[in-house]
Design an enzyme around this catalytic site. Structure first.
Site, PDB file in Angstrom:
ATOM      1  N   THR A 131       0.823  -1.204   0.000  1.00  0.00           N
ATOM      2  CA  THR A 131       0.000   0.000   0.000  1.00  0.00           C
ATOM      3  C   THR A 131       0.862   1.260   0.000  1.00  0.00           C
ATOM      4  OG1 THR A 131      -1.440   1.286   1.458  1.00  0.00           O
ATOM      5  CG2 THR A 131      -0.095  -0.342   2.524  1.00  0.00           C
ATOM      6  N   ASP A 132       0.278   2.365  -0.472  1.00  0.00           N
ATOM      7  CA  ASP A 132       0.992   3.646  -0.405  1.00  0.00           C
ATOM      8  C   ASP A 132       1.087   4.159   1.034  1.00  0.00           C
ATOM      9  OD1 ASP A 132      -1.677   4.360  -0.004  1.00  0.00           O
ATOM     10  OD2 ASP A 132      -1.715   5.922  -1.540  1.00  0.00           O
ATOM     11  N   GLU A 133       0.315   3.546   1.956  1.00  0.00           N
ATOM     12  CA  GLU A 133       0.284   4.067   3.323  1.00  0.00           C
ATOM     13  C   GLU A 133       1.614   3.870   4.047  1.00  0.00           C
ATOM     14  OE1 GLU A 133      -3.417   3.430   5.402  1.00  0.00           O
ATOM     15  OE2 GLU A 133      -4.489   3.120   3.532  1.00  0.00           O
ATOM     16  N   TYR A 156      -1.684  -0.452  10.974  1.00  0.00           N
ATOM     17  CA  TYR A 156      -1.834  -1.125   9.662  1.00  0.00           C
ATOM     18  C   TYR A 156      -0.636  -0.821   8.775  1.00  0.00           C
ATOM     19  CZ  TYR A 156      -3.256  -1.649   4.758  1.00  0.00           C
ATOM     20  OH  TYR A 156      -3.287  -1.942   3.418  1.00  0.00           O
ATOM     21  N   LYS A 160       2.348  -3.311   7.295  1.00  0.00           N
ATOM     22  CA  LYS A 160       2.605  -3.500   5.858  1.00  0.00           C
ATOM     23  C   LYS A 160       4.053  -3.103   5.529  1.00  0.00           C
ATOM     24  CE  LYS A 160       0.164  -4.655   2.980  1.00  0.00           C
ATOM     25  NZ  LYS A 160      -0.221  -5.996   2.451  1.00  0.00           N
TER      26      LYS A 160
HETATM   27  P1  NAD Z   1      -9.574  -7.413   2.267  1.00  0.00           P
HETATM   28  O1  NAD Z   1      -9.569  -7.112   3.736  1.00  0.00           O
HETATM   29  O2  NAD Z   1     -10.799  -7.150   1.474  1.00  0.00           O
HETATM   30  O3  NAD Z   1      -9.200  -8.951   2.033  1.00  0.00           O
HETATM   31  C1  NAD Z   1      -8.185  -9.590   2.740  1.00  0.00           C
HETATM   32  C2  NAD Z   1      -8.346 -11.089   2.502  1.00  0.00           C
HETATM   33  O4  NAD Z   1      -7.298 -11.758   3.226  1.00  0.00           O
HETATM   34  C3  NAD Z   1      -9.664 -11.658   3.022  1.00  0.00           C
HETATM   35  O5  NAD Z   1     -10.231 -12.535   2.073  1.00  0.00           O
HETATM   36  C4  NAD Z   1      -9.274 -12.412   4.288  1.00  0.00           C
HETATM   37  O6  NAD Z   1     -10.119 -13.511   4.566  1.00  0.00           O
HETATM   38  C5  NAD Z   1      -7.859 -12.844   3.952  1.00  0.00           C
HETATM   39  N1  NAD Z   1      -7.037 -13.039   5.166  1.00  0.00           N
HETATM   40  C6  NAD Z   1      -6.925 -12.179   6.222  1.00  0.00           C
HETATM   41  N2  NAD Z   1      -6.111 -12.711   7.158  1.00  0.00           N
HETATM   42  C7  NAD Z   1      -5.703 -13.928   6.671  1.00  0.00           C
HETATM   43  C8  NAD Z   1      -4.849 -14.940   7.176  1.00  0.00           C
HETATM   44  N3  NAD Z   1      -4.260 -14.823   8.386  1.00  0.00           N
HETATM   45  N4  NAD Z   1      -4.633 -16.034   6.413  1.00  0.00           N
HETATM   46  C9  NAD Z   1      -5.218 -16.163   5.189  1.00  0.00           C
HETATM   47  N5  NAD Z   1      -6.067 -15.240   4.676  1.00  0.00           N
HETATM   48  C10 NAD Z   1      -6.293 -14.136   5.423  1.00  0.00           C
HETATM   49  O7  NAD Z   1      -8.316  -6.621   1.697  1.00  0.00           O
HETATM   50  P2  NAD Z   1      -8.121  -5.885   0.296  1.00  0.00           P
HETATM   51  O8  NAD Z   1      -8.641  -4.517   0.408  1.00  0.00           O
HETATM   52  O9  NAD Z   1      -8.601  -6.794  -0.778  1.00  0.00           O
HETATM   53  O10 NAD Z   1      -6.538  -5.801   0.263  1.00  0.00           O
HETATM   54  C11 NAD Z   1      -5.764  -6.860  -0.276  1.00  0.00           C
HETATM   55  C12 NAD Z   1      -4.303  -6.502  -0.198  1.00  0.00           C
HETATM   56  O11 NAD Z   1      -4.060  -5.291  -0.916  1.00  0.00           O
HETATM   57  C13 NAD Z   1      -3.804  -6.248   1.226  1.00  0.00           C
HETATM   58  O12 NAD Z   1      -2.506  -6.774   1.334  1.00  0.00           O
HETATM   59  C14 NAD Z   1      -3.786  -4.741   1.339  1.00  0.00           C
HETATM   60  O13 NAD Z   1      -2.798  -4.315   2.261  1.00  0.00           O
HETATM   61  C15 NAD Z   1      -3.437  -4.336  -0.066  1.00  0.00           C
HETATM   62  N6  NAD Z   1      -3.932  -3.007  -0.491  1.00  0.00           N
HETATM   63  C16 NAD Z   1      -5.238  -2.663  -0.328  1.00  0.00           C
HETATM   64  C17 NAD Z   1      -5.687  -1.428  -0.764  1.00  0.00           C
HETATM   65  C18 NAD Z   1      -7.140  -1.019  -0.637  1.00  0.00           C
HETATM   66  O14 NAD Z   1      -7.476   0.146  -0.924  1.00  0.00           O
HETATM   67  N7  NAD Z   1      -8.035  -1.894  -0.251  1.00  0.00           N
HETATM   68  C19 NAD Z   1      -4.788  -0.537  -1.354  1.00  0.00           C
HETATM   69  C20 NAD Z   1      -3.446  -0.919  -1.514  1.00  0.00           C
HETATM   70  C21 NAD Z   1      -3.036  -2.171  -1.080  1.00  0.00           C
HETATM   71  P1  TYD Z   2     -10.654   4.145   4.369  1.00  0.00           P
HETATM   72  O1  TYD Z   2     -11.632   3.768   3.298  1.00  0.00           O
HETATM   73  O2  TYD Z   2     -10.763   3.496   5.697  1.00  0.00           O
HETATM   74  O3  TYD Z   2      -9.206   3.968   3.741  1.00  0.00           O
HETATM   75  P2  TYD Z   2      -7.747   4.442   4.333  1.00  0.00           P
HETATM   76  O4  TYD Z   2      -7.881   4.786   5.750  1.00  0.00           O
HETATM   77  O5  TYD Z   2      -6.941   3.202   4.122  1.00  0.00           O
HETATM   78  O6  TYD Z   2      -7.333   5.586   3.465  1.00  0.00           O
HETATM   79  O7  TYD Z   2     -10.771   5.724   4.602  1.00  0.00           O
HETATM   80  C1  TYD Z   2     -10.621   6.638   3.535  1.00  0.00           C
HETATM   81  C2  TYD Z   2     -10.730   8.037   4.106  1.00  0.00           C
HETATM   82  O8  TYD Z   2     -12.058   8.228   4.586  1.00  0.00           O
HETATM   83  C3  TYD Z   2      -9.811   8.263   5.292  1.00  0.00           C
HETATM   84  O9  TYD Z   2      -9.325   9.612   5.261  1.00  0.00           O
HETATM   85  C4  TYD Z   2     -10.708   8.074   6.501  1.00  0.00           C
HETATM   86  C5  TYD Z   2     -12.066   8.554   5.990  1.00  0.00           C
HETATM   87  N1  TYD Z   2     -13.237   7.876   6.596  1.00  0.00           N
HETATM   88  C6  TYD Z   2     -14.261   8.649   7.153  1.00  0.00           C
HETATM   89  O10 TYD Z   2     -14.221   9.892   7.143  1.00  0.00           O
HETATM   90  N2  TYD Z   2     -15.317   8.006   7.738  1.00  0.00           N
HETATM   91  C7  TYD Z   2     -15.403   6.642   7.780  1.00  0.00           C
HETATM   92  O11 TYD Z   2     -16.380   6.095   8.349  1.00  0.00           O
HETATM   93  C8  TYD Z   2     -14.351   5.861   7.186  1.00  0.00           C
HETATM   94  C9  TYD Z   2     -14.400   4.362   7.211  1.00  0.00           C
HETATM   95  C10 TYD Z   2     -13.288   6.530   6.604  1.00  0.00           C
END
Ligand code: NAD
Ligand code: TYD
Length: 348
Positions: A131-133, A156, A160
Protein backbone atom coordinates in the site's frame (compact mmCIF):
# COMPACT_ATOMS: atom_id res chain seq x y z
CA UNK A 1 1.21 -25.81 -16.18
CA UNK A 2 2.45 -23.46 -13.47
CA UNK A 3 1.11 -23.59 -9.93
CA UNK A 4 0.40 -20.05 -8.72
CA UNK A 5 -0.59 -19.34 -5.12
CA UNK A 6 -2.75 -16.26 -4.60
CA UNK A 7 -3.31 -15.45 -0.92
CA UNK A 8 -6.34 -13.45 0.24
CA UNK A 9 -8.19 -14.28 -2.97
CA UNK A 10 -11.62 -14.28 -1.31
CA UNK A 11 -11.22 -10.63 -0.29
CA UNK A 12 -11.92 -7.45 -2.22
CA UNK A 13 -8.85 -6.98 -4.46
CA UNK A 14 -7.83 -10.64 -4.30
CA UNK A 15 -11.10 -11.86 -5.80
CA UNK A 16 -10.64 -9.59 -8.83
CA UNK A 17 -7.05 -10.78 -9.24
CA UNK A 18 -8.05 -14.46 -8.94
CA UNK A 19 -10.82 -14.03 -11.55
CA UNK A 20 -8.47 -12.26 -13.97
CA UNK A 21 -5.74 -14.92 -13.65
CA UNK A 22 -8.12 -17.91 -13.82
CA UNK A 23 -9.86 -16.54 -16.92
CA UNK A 24 -6.80 -15.20 -18.76
CA UNK A 25 -4.21 -17.87 -18.02
CA UNK A 26 -5.46 -21.43 -18.65
CA UNK A 27 -1.82 -22.57 -18.41
CA UNK A 28 -1.71 -21.55 -14.74
CA UNK A 29 -3.39 -23.47 -11.97
CA UNK A 30 -4.54 -20.84 -9.49
CA UNK A 31 -4.66 -21.85 -5.83
CA UNK A 32 -6.59 -19.35 -3.74
CA UNK A 33 -5.54 -19.56 -0.09
CA UNK A 34 -7.77 -17.63 2.27
CA UNK A 35 -8.70 -17.90 5.95
CA UNK A 36 -12.19 -16.50 5.24
CA UNK A 37 -12.04 -13.87 7.96
CA UNK A 38 -14.89 -11.35 8.16
CA UNK A 39 -13.41 -9.78 4.97
CA UNK A 40 -13.21 -12.99 2.95
CA UNK A 41 -16.27 -14.16 1.06
CA UNK A 42 -16.53 -17.01 -1.42
CA UNK A 43 -19.63 -15.38 -2.92
CA UNK A 44 -17.13 -13.07 -4.61
CA UNK A 45 -15.97 -15.97 -6.79
CA UNK A 46 -19.19 -17.85 -7.60
CA UNK A 47 -18.65 -17.36 -11.35
CA UNK A 48 -15.28 -19.13 -11.50
CA UNK A 49 -15.49 -21.69 -8.71
CA UNK A 50 -15.96 -24.66 -11.10
CA UNK A 51 -13.13 -23.77 -13.47
CA UNK A 52 -10.62 -26.57 -13.97
CA UNK A 53 -7.60 -24.38 -13.32
CA UNK A 54 -8.90 -23.11 -9.96
CA UNK A 55 -8.68 -24.53 -6.44
CA UNK A 56 -9.77 -22.88 -3.21
CA UNK A 57 -7.91 -23.76 -0.01
CA UNK A 58 -9.16 -22.56 3.36
CA UNK A 59 -6.22 -21.87 5.64
CA UNK A 60 -4.38 -19.33 7.74
CA UNK A 61 -0.99 -17.91 6.73
CA UNK A 62 -0.10 -17.52 10.41
CA UNK A 63 0.02 -21.33 10.75
CA UNK A 64 3.57 -22.12 9.61
CA UNK A 65 3.20 -25.92 9.81
CA UNK A 66 0.19 -25.79 7.51
CA UNK A 67 1.90 -23.35 5.12
CA UNK A 68 5.04 -25.50 4.88
CA UNK A 69 3.03 -28.63 4.13
CA UNK A 70 1.04 -26.76 1.46
CA UNK A 71 4.22 -25.65 -0.31
CA UNK A 72 5.67 -29.17 -0.10
CA UNK A 73 2.50 -30.58 -1.65
CA UNK A 74 2.00 -28.08 -4.51
CA UNK A 75 5.52 -26.68 -5.17
CA UNK A 76 4.13 -23.24 -6.07
CA UNK A 77 6.11 -21.59 -8.89
CA UNK A 78 5.00 -18.16 -7.79
CA UNK A 79 3.12 -16.41 -5.00
CA UNK A 80 0.94 -13.33 -5.33
CA UNK A 81 0.43 -12.29 -1.73
CA UNK A 82 -2.62 -10.21 -0.87
CA UNK A 83 -3.85 -11.79 2.37
CA UNK A 84 -3.81 -9.16 5.08
CA UNK A 85 -5.73 -7.38 7.76
CA UNK A 86 -6.49 -4.27 5.74
CA UNK A 87 -8.55 -1.73 7.69
CA UNK A 88 -6.82 1.17 9.49
CA UNK A 89 -9.62 1.63 12.06
CA UNK A 90 -9.45 -2.01 13.08
CA UNK A 91 -5.66 -1.75 13.36
CA UNK A 92 -6.08 1.08 15.87
CA UNK A 93 -8.31 -1.14 18.03
CA UNK A 94 -6.40 -4.39 17.56
CA UNK A 95 -2.78 -3.89 16.41
CA UNK A 96 -1.64 -7.39 17.33
CA UNK A 97 -3.93 -9.04 14.79
CA UNK A 98 -2.13 -6.95 12.14
CA UNK A 99 1.31 -8.02 13.34
CA UNK A 100 0.24 -11.67 13.24
CA UNK A 101 -1.26 -11.77 9.76
CA UNK A 102 0.65 -9.03 7.97
CA UNK A 103 4.11 -9.56 9.44
CA UNK A 104 4.25 -13.14 10.72
CA UNK A 105 1.99 -14.48 7.96
CA UNK A 106 4.21 -12.89 5.30
CA UNK A 107 7.36 -14.32 6.87
CA UNK A 108 5.78 -17.79 6.95
CA UNK A 109 5.12 -17.54 3.20
CA UNK A 110 8.65 -16.27 2.52
CA UNK A 111 10.16 -19.12 4.54
CA UNK A 112 8.06 -21.75 2.78
CA UNK A 113 8.86 -20.29 -0.66
CA UNK A 114 12.56 -20.17 0.19
CA UNK A 115 12.42 -23.73 1.54
CA UNK A 116 10.93 -24.95 -1.75
CA UNK A 117 13.26 -23.20 -4.21
CA UNK A 118 16.43 -21.91 -2.58
CA UNK A 119 18.60 -24.40 -4.48
CA UNK A 120 17.28 -23.01 -7.77
CA UNK A 121 15.12 -19.88 -7.81
CA UNK A 122 15.12 -19.56 -11.62
CA UNK A 123 11.72 -18.60 -13.13
CA UNK A 124 10.25 -18.19 -9.65
CA UNK A 125 8.69 -15.03 -8.27
CA UNK A 126 7.27 -13.78 -4.96
CA UNK A 127 4.96 -10.84 -5.62
CA UNK A 128 4.01 -8.84 -2.54
CA UNK A 129 1.00 -6.52 -2.76
CA UNK A 130 1.37 -3.46 -0.57
CA UNK A 131 0.00 0.00 0.00
CA UNK A 132 0.99 3.65 -0.40
CA UNK A 133 0.28 4.07 3.32
CA UNK A 134 3.80 2.78 4.11
CA UNK A 135 5.12 6.20 2.99
CA UNK A 136 3.23 7.99 5.76
CA UNK A 137 1.51 11.25 5.03
CA UNK A 138 2.02 14.08 2.54
CA UNK A 139 1.45 17.75 3.19
CA UNK A 140 -0.51 19.88 0.74
CA UNK A 141 1.91 19.22 -2.14
CA UNK A 142 4.17 16.47 -3.50
CA UNK A 143 3.67 12.84 -4.50
CA UNK A 144 4.91 9.48 -3.25
CA UNK A 145 7.34 7.83 -5.64
CA UNK A 146 9.27 4.56 -5.36
CA UNK A 147 12.19 6.21 -3.54
CA UNK A 148 10.11 8.02 -0.92
CA UNK A 149 11.31 6.97 2.55
CA UNK A 150 9.01 4.70 4.54
CA UNK A 151 7.33 6.58 7.40
CA UNK A 152 4.22 4.63 8.46
CA UNK A 153 1.87 6.14 11.02
CA UNK A 154 -0.86 3.59 11.74
CA UNK A 155 -0.50 0.03 13.07
CA UNK A 156 -1.83 -1.13 9.66
CA UNK A 157 0.75 0.79 7.65
CA UNK A 158 3.53 -0.14 10.11
CA UNK A 159 2.69 -3.83 9.68
CA UNK A 160 2.61 -3.50 5.86
CA UNK A 161 5.90 -1.58 5.88
CA UNK A 162 7.44 -4.33 7.99
CA UNK A 163 6.26 -7.01 5.57
CA UNK A 164 7.67 -5.04 2.61
CA UNK A 165 11.04 -4.88 4.38
CA UNK A 166 11.04 -8.63 5.01
CA UNK A 167 10.30 -9.36 1.35
CA UNK A 168 13.22 -7.15 0.33
CA UNK A 169 15.44 -8.76 2.97
CA UNK A 170 14.73 -12.25 1.56
CA UNK A 171 15.71 -10.92 -1.87
CA UNK A 172 18.98 -9.46 -0.66
CA UNK A 173 19.91 -12.18 1.82
CA UNK A 174 18.78 -15.36 0.09
CA UNK A 175 18.56 -14.21 -3.54
CA UNK A 176 14.79 -14.78 -3.59
CA UNK A 177 13.25 -13.18 -6.71
CA UNK A 178 10.56 -10.71 -5.71
CA UNK A 179 8.60 -7.71 -6.85
CA UNK A 180 6.53 -5.31 -4.72
CA UNK A 181 3.79 -2.87 -5.67
CA UNK A 182 2.39 -0.10 -3.49
CA UNK A 183 -1.07 1.01 -4.50
CA UNK A 184 -3.36 3.87 -3.51
CA UNK A 185 -6.94 3.52 -2.18
CA UNK A 186 -9.02 1.06 -4.21
CA UNK A 187 -12.77 1.15 -4.72
CA UNK A 188 -15.19 -0.99 -6.72
CA UNK A 189 -17.43 -4.08 -6.50
CA UNK A 190 -17.03 -6.52 -3.59
CA UNK A 191 -15.35 -4.11 -1.17
CA UNK A 192 -16.35 -4.79 2.42
CA UNK A 193 -18.57 -1.94 3.69
CA UNK A 194 -16.19 -0.83 6.44
CA UNK A 195 -14.14 1.28 3.97
CA UNK A 196 -15.32 4.78 3.06
CA UNK A 197 -17.07 4.29 -0.30
CA UNK A 198 -19.01 1.04 0.28
CA UNK A 199 -19.81 2.03 3.89
CA UNK A 200 -21.36 5.28 2.70
CA UNK A 201 -23.23 3.60 -0.20
CA UNK A 202 -24.71 1.11 2.25
CA UNK A 203 -25.63 3.83 4.74
CA UNK A 204 -27.26 5.97 2.04
CA UNK A 205 -29.33 2.96 0.90
CA UNK A 206 -30.56 2.61 4.50
CA UNK A 207 -30.79 6.39 5.15
CA UNK A 208 -28.26 6.08 8.00
CA UNK A 209 -25.81 8.84 9.06
CA UNK A 210 -22.61 9.23 7.00
CA UNK A 211 -19.80 9.50 9.59
CA UNK A 212 -17.15 11.85 8.16
CA UNK A 213 -14.03 11.87 10.34
CA UNK A 214 -12.76 15.27 11.53
CA UNK A 215 -13.43 18.12 9.12
CA UNK A 216 -13.42 15.86 6.03
CA UNK A 217 -10.42 17.66 4.55
CA UNK A 218 -8.32 14.52 4.25
CA UNK A 219 -7.19 13.54 0.76
CA UNK A 220 -6.92 10.11 -0.86
CA UNK A 221 -5.95 8.99 -4.37
CA UNK A 222 -8.62 6.57 -5.65
CA UNK A 223 -8.18 3.73 -8.16
CA UNK A 224 -10.83 1.39 -9.59
CA UNK A 225 -10.11 -2.15 -8.40
CA UNK A 226 -10.07 -3.70 -11.90
CA UNK A 227 -7.38 -1.22 -12.90
CA UNK A 228 -5.36 -2.39 -9.90
CA UNK A 229 -5.88 -6.03 -10.92
CA UNK A 230 -4.68 -5.21 -14.45
CA UNK A 231 -1.61 -3.49 -12.99
CA UNK A 232 -0.90 -6.58 -10.84
CA UNK A 233 -1.10 -8.75 -13.97
CA UNK A 234 1.45 -6.49 -15.71
CA UNK A 235 3.84 -6.24 -12.77
CA UNK A 236 3.69 -10.01 -12.21
CA UNK A 237 4.58 -10.76 -15.83
CA UNK A 238 6.73 -7.79 -16.85
CA UNK A 239 7.98 -6.15 -13.65
CA UNK A 240 11.73 -6.26 -13.08
CA UNK A 241 13.15 -8.45 -10.34
CA UNK A 242 13.72 -6.66 -6.98
CA UNK A 243 11.78 -3.58 -8.12
CA UNK A 244 8.95 -1.65 -6.56
CA UNK A 245 6.12 -0.16 -8.61
CA UNK A 246 3.77 2.51 -7.31
CA UNK A 247 0.20 2.23 -8.61
CA UNK A 248 -2.30 5.08 -8.41
CA UNK A 249 -5.09 6.76 -10.27
CA UNK A 250 -3.71 10.33 -10.54
CA UNK A 251 -7.07 10.96 -8.91
CA UNK A 252 -6.99 12.89 -5.65
CA UNK A 253 -10.17 13.69 -3.76
CA UNK A 254 -10.80 15.41 -0.45
CA UNK A 255 -13.08 13.09 1.52
CA UNK A 256 -15.83 15.68 1.81
CA UNK A 257 -15.84 16.42 -1.94
CA UNK A 258 -15.97 12.70 -2.70
CA UNK A 259 -18.86 12.23 -0.25
CA UNK A 260 -20.79 15.11 -1.86
CA UNK A 261 -20.32 13.56 -5.32
CA UNK A 262 -21.40 10.15 -4.01
CA UNK A 263 -24.50 11.68 -2.37
CA UNK A 264 -25.46 13.40 -5.62
CA UNK A 265 -25.09 10.21 -7.65
CA UNK A 266 -26.97 8.12 -5.07
CA UNK A 267 -29.91 10.56 -5.04
CA UNK A 268 -30.16 10.19 -8.82
CA UNK A 269 -29.91 6.38 -8.72
CA UNK A 270 -32.39 6.01 -5.87
CA UNK A 271 -34.70 8.65 -7.38
CA UNK A 272 -34.56 10.73 -4.24
CA UNK A 273 -34.66 14.55 -4.20
CA UNK A 274 -31.28 16.14 -4.90
CA UNK A 275 -29.80 16.89 -1.46
CA UNK A 276 -31.48 14.03 0.44
CA UNK A 277 -28.30 12.00 0.99
CA UNK A 278 -26.19 15.07 1.79
CA UNK A 279 -28.37 15.65 4.83
CA UNK A 280 -27.09 12.36 6.24
CA UNK A 281 -23.51 13.72 6.51
CA UNK A 282 -22.43 13.79 10.16
CA UNK A 283 -19.00 15.04 11.24
CA UNK A 284 -17.68 12.66 13.89
CA UNK A 285 -14.60 12.34 16.12
CA UNK A 286 -11.44 12.12 14.03
CA UNK A 287 -9.46 8.91 13.49
CA UNK A 288 -6.35 8.72 15.72
CA UNK A 289 -3.14 9.51 13.82
CA UNK A 290 -5.19 10.30 10.69
CA UNK A 291 -2.86 10.73 7.66
CA UNK A 292 -3.65 14.02 5.92
CA UNK A 293 -2.95 13.16 2.31
CA UNK A 294 -1.89 10.27 0.07
CA UNK A 295 -1.03 10.77 -3.61
CA UNK A 296 0.90 8.45 -5.88
CA UNK A 297 3.28 9.27 -8.69
CA UNK A 298 2.52 6.33 -11.00
CA UNK A 299 4.83 7.41 -13.82
CA UNK A 300 7.23 4.46 -13.39
CA UNK A 301 4.60 1.78 -14.10
CA UNK A 302 3.13 3.98 -16.85
CA UNK A 303 6.45 4.60 -18.60
CA UNK A 304 8.11 1.22 -18.04
CA UNK A 305 5.16 -1.17 -18.30
CA UNK A 306 2.63 0.92 -20.26
CA UNK A 307 -0.07 0.75 -17.59
CA UNK A 308 -2.75 3.37 -17.11
CA UNK A 309 -6.22 3.39 -15.56
CA UNK A 310 -8.99 2.34 -17.96
CA UNK A 311 -11.84 4.27 -16.35
CA UNK A 312 -12.27 7.79 -15.01
CA UNK A 313 -13.33 8.23 -11.39
CA UNK A 314 -16.86 9.23 -12.45
CA UNK A 315 -17.17 6.05 -14.57
CA UNK A 316 -15.71 3.83 -11.85
CA UNK A 317 -18.01 5.32 -9.22
CA UNK A 318 -21.05 4.74 -11.45
CA UNK A 319 -20.01 1.09 -11.97
CA UNK A 320 -19.46 0.70 -8.23
CA UNK A 321 -22.80 2.20 -7.19
CA UNK A 322 -24.63 0.09 -9.80
CA UNK A 323 -22.91 -3.06 -8.53
CA UNK A 324 -23.94 -2.42 -4.90
CA UNK A 325 -27.52 -1.59 -5.92
CA UNK A 326 -27.71 -4.79 -7.97
CA UNK A 327 -26.12 -6.90 -5.22
CA UNK A 328 -28.10 -5.98 -2.13
CA UNK A 329 -28.15 -9.63 -1.10
CA UNK A 330 -24.32 -9.64 -0.98
CA UNK A 331 -24.45 -6.48 1.14
CA UNK A 332 -27.06 -8.01 3.45
CA UNK A 333 -24.97 -11.16 3.92
CA UNK A 334 -21.75 -9.35 4.79
CA UNK A 335 -23.44 -6.84 7.09
CA UNK A 336 -25.21 -9.42 9.23
CA UNK A 337 -23.53 -10.93 12.30
CA UNK A 338 -20.09 -9.62 13.27
CA UNK A 339 -20.48 -6.44 11.22
CA UNK A 340 -23.15 -5.09 13.57
CA UNK A 341 -20.84 -5.45 16.59
CA UNK A 342 -18.00 -3.75 14.71
CA UNK A 343 -20.29 -0.91 13.63
CA UNK A 344 -21.61 -0.32 17.15
CA UNK A 345 -18.10 -0.25 18.59
CA UNK A 346 -16.70 2.04 15.90
CA UNK A 347 -19.48 4.58 15.48
CA UNK A 348 -21.46 4.88 18.71
P1 NAD B 1 -9.57 -7.41 2.27
O1 NAD B 1 -9.57 -7.11 3.74
O2 NAD B 1 -10.80 -7.15 1.47
O3 NAD B 1 -9.20 -8.95 2.03
C1 NAD B 1 -8.18 -9.59 2.74
C2 NAD B 1 -8.35 -11.09 2.50
O4 NAD B 1 -7.30 -11.76 3.23
C3 NAD B 1 -9.66 -11.66 3.02
O5 NAD B 1 -10.23 -12.54 2.07
C4 NAD B 1 -9.27 -12.41 4.29
O6 NAD B 1 -10.12 -13.51 4.57
C5 NAD B 1 -7.86 -12.84 3.95
N1 NAD B 1 -7.04 -13.04 5.17
C6 NAD B 1 -6.93 -12.18 6.22
N2 NAD B 1 -6.11 -12.71 7.16
C7 NAD B 1 -5.70 -13.93 6.67
C8 NAD B 1 -4.85 -14.94 7.18
N3 NAD B 1 -4.26 -14.82 8.39
N4 NAD B 1 -4.63 -16.03 6.41
C9 NAD B 1 -5.22 -16.16 5.19
N5 NAD B 1 -6.07 -15.24 4.68
C10 NAD B 1 -6.29 -14.14 5.42
O7 NAD B 1 -8.32 -6.62 1.70
P2 NAD B 1 -8.12 -5.88 0.30
O8 NAD B 1 -8.64 -4.52 0.41
O9 NAD B 1 -8.60 -6.79 -0.78
O10 NAD B 1 -6.54 -5.80 0.26
C11 NAD B 1 -5.76 -6.86 -0.28
C12 NAD B 1 -4.30 -6.50 -0.20
O11 NAD B 1 -4.06 -5.29 -0.92
C13 NAD B 1 -3.80 -6.25 1.23
O12 NAD B 1 -2.51 -6.77 1.33
C14 NAD B 1 -3.79 -4.74 1.34
O13 NAD B 1 -2.80 -4.32 2.26
C15 NAD B 1 -3.44 -4.34 -0.07
N6 NAD B 1 -3.93 -3.01 -0.49
C16 NAD B 1 -5.24 -2.66 -0.33
C17 NAD B 1 -5.69 -1.43 -0.76
C18 NAD B 1 -7.14 -1.02 -0.64
O14 NAD B 1 -7.48 0.15 -0.92
N7 NAD B 1 -8.03 -1.89 -0.25
C19 NAD B 1 -4.79 -0.54 -1.35
C20 NAD B 1 -3.45 -0.92 -1.51
C21 NAD B 1 -3.04 -2.17 -1.08
P1 TYD C 1 -10.65 4.14 4.37
O1 TYD C 1 -11.63 3.77 3.30
O2 TYD C 1 -10.76 3.50 5.70
O3 TYD C 1 -9.21 3.97 3.74
P2 TYD C 1 -7.75 4.44 4.33
O4 TYD C 1 -7.88 4.79 5.75
O5 TYD C 1 -6.94 3.20 4.12
O6 TYD C 1 -7.33 5.59 3.46
O7 TYD C 1 -10.77 5.72 4.60
C1 TYD C 1 -10.62 6.64 3.53
C2 TYD C 1 -10.73 8.04 4.11
O8 TYD C 1 -12.06 8.23 4.59
C3 TYD C 1 -9.81 8.26 5.29
O9 TYD C 1 -9.33 9.61 5.26
C4 TYD C 1 -10.71 8.07 6.50
C5 TYD C 1 -12.07 8.55 5.99
N1 TYD C 1 -13.24 7.88 6.60
C6 TYD C 1 -14.26 8.65 7.15
O10 TYD C 1 -14.22 9.89 7.14
N2 TYD C 1 -15.32 8.01 7.74
C7 TYD C 1 -15.40 6.64 7.78
O11 TYD C 1 -16.38 6.09 8.35
C8 TYD C 1 -14.35 5.86 7.19
C9 TYD C 1 -14.40 4.36 7.21
C10 TYD C 1 -13.29 6.53 6.60
Amino acid sequence: MKNILITGGAGFIGSHVVRLFVNNYPNYHIFNLDALTYAGNLENLEDIKHKENYTFIKGNIVDSTFINSLFTEYQFDAVIHLAAESHVDRSINEPLAFVKTNVLGTINLLEAFKGTWELDFSDKRFYHISTDEVYGTLGATGLFNETTAYDPNSPYSASKASSDHFVRAYGETYGMPYVISNCSNNYGPNQFPEKLIPLFINNIIHSKPLPVYGDGNYTRDWLYVIDHANAIDLVFHKGKNKETYNIGGFNEWKNIDLVWLLCKKMDLKLERYNGTSKQLITFVKDRLGHDLRYAIDASKIKNELGWQPSVTFEEGLELTIDWYLQNKEWLNHVTSGEYQDYYEKQYT
